[in-house]
Design an enzyme around this catalytic site. Structure first.
Site, PDB file in Angstrom:
ATOM      1  N   SER A  74       0.832  -1.193   0.000  1.00 53.40           N
ATOM      2  CA  SER A  74       0.000   0.000   0.000  1.00 53.40           C
ATOM      3  C   SER A  74       0.875   1.255   0.000  1.00 53.40           C
ATOM      4  O   SER A  74       1.663   1.457  -0.927  1.00 53.40           O
ATOM      5  CB  SER A  74      -0.957  -0.032   1.197  1.00 53.40           C
ATOM      6  N   ASP A 133      -9.478  -5.205  -4.932  1.00 59.64           N
ATOM      7  CA  ASP A 133      -8.847  -3.965  -4.463  1.00 59.64           C
ATOM      8  C   ASP A 133      -9.074  -2.869  -5.497  1.00 59.64           C
ATOM      9  O   ASP A 133      -8.764  -3.052  -6.682  1.00 59.64           O
ATOM     10  CB  ASP A 133      -7.353  -4.212  -4.259  1.00 59.64           C
ATOM     11  N   HIS A 172      -7.757  -5.485  -0.651  1.00 61.35           N
ATOM     12  CA  HIS A 172      -6.518  -4.763  -0.396  1.00 61.35           C
ATOM     13  C   HIS A 172      -5.779  -5.322   0.819  1.00 61.35           C
ATOM     14  O   HIS A 172      -6.315  -5.396   1.909  1.00 61.35           O
ATOM     15  CB  HIS A 172      -6.849  -3.284  -0.184  1.00 61.35           C
TER      16      HIS A 172
END
Length: 331
Positions: free
Chosen positions: A164, A258, A290
């Site tokens: 991320s 995601d 995600h």
């Protein structure tokens, strides 16, 4: 009248609340786990403070079980996610993940904690991460301040990785390493970007099909980097500059559910045709969202993702990289 702690300025659930007097309340990622030896994997860890004196920046170093006293291992420098707002290497979510990843990959890992937004907006997180990478590079001749890195890190096999926001950091540091004027004496073999946080001003792929999640992601970048627009290469990296990426191979991991997946695919496609001389691959997991792997380390798809990363870290060096390395680092 002065603002009180009860006067809310804004919130970004489920991560933070920010009050008008400047107080920041972090709602996730506040639990901590001390370093030590993990009983399940045998991986040992220790913290090193004062990477940047008088700041909270530190690293947690992970070492797997060794077969010989002076065994050399691939070196992984890892950057945690959390929207640039939350988590540290001491968070149980990341500490447990790093124990598992180090055991599976047989690498020595340096997990970096950088100062976080909103108190420290970007580029401070990038600058802290760069300083940590420079600290790591100071061990490349075997005489740095940390004995574990001097003894066990193979500086012919250095990788950057993160998930991320951490994936965003890993990419941007690799871009900086590719700049000949950057001044870091470190060759990066590869980067592994896991559900990387990239975005842009216009929707691509399936982003427009989920307006609520798109609006959520749209809101994040101005909060963590108020000085830069959302088409800045820091967050929207697709462009001619990609050809200068400072590594030799890239793994992009994305997940089907995601909303960031199409940005990861776009990055893969753009890097493939950019003129960059390395090799890029993509690994997509079906049916997951995600950073799902952090929450279910024993799940089948989480293990699949980790196995793919371990193989990436342990693959033979490309001949072109080995030739370049021979001219810069003593074997």
């Amino acid at each position: 009248m002065a603002a009180t702690i009860n006067e809310l300025d804004y919130e970004f659930p489920p991560h933070i609340k920010v009050y008008k007097n400047g107080h920041v309340e972090r709602l996730t990622g506040t639990d901590t786990t001390p370093p030590g030896t993990d009983p399940q994997t045998g991986v040992s860890s220790k913290d090193v403070k004062d990477i940047i004196p008088e700041t909270e920046v530190y690293v947690r170093i992970y070492l797997p079980k060794l077969t010989t006293a002076n065994q050399k291992l691939p070196l992984l420098v890892y950057f945690h996610g959390g929207a640039f707002f939350v988590y540290t290497p001491s968070s149980p979510l990341y500490h447990n993940y790093m124990n598992a990843l180090v055991a599976e990959s047989q690498v020595i890992a340096v997990s970096v904690h950088y100062r976080r937004a909103p108190e420290h907006p970007l580029p401070i997180g990038y600058e802290d991460s760069w300083a940590a990478l420079q600290w790591v590079s100071a061990h490349s001749s075997g005489d740095g301040p940390e004995p574990l890195l001097n003894r066990h890190a193979d500086f012919r096999r250095v990788f950057l990785s993160g998930d991320s926001a951490g994936g965003n950091i890993a990419h941007n540091l690799a871009m900086a390493v590719g700049n000949p004027d950057a001044g870091v004496k470190l060759e990066i073999l590869g980067i592994a970007l896991v559900d990387p946080y990239f975005w842009g001003p216009d929707p691509i792929g399936s982003e427009a099909l989920d307006p609520d999640r798109k609006a959520y992601v749209d809101r994040l970048w101005p909060l963590v980097c108020p000085s830069c627009p959302v088409d800045d290469p820091w967050i929207d990296p697709v462009g001619p500059g990609l050809a200068g990426l400072g590594c030799w191979r890239v793994l992009v991991c994305v997940a089907e559910k995601d909303i960031l997946k199409d940005r990861g695919r776009l990055y893969f496609d753009a890097l493939s045709r950019s003129g960059w001389l390395g090799t890029v691959e993509i690994h997509e997991v079906e049916g997951e969202g995600h950073c799902f792997h952090l929450h279910d380390l024993n799940g089948e798809r989480a293990k699949e993702r980790m196995t793919r990363m371990a193989a990436f870290f342990n693959r033979d060096m490309p001949p072109a990289y080995a030739s370049t390395l021979a001219n810069s680092i003593e074997p």
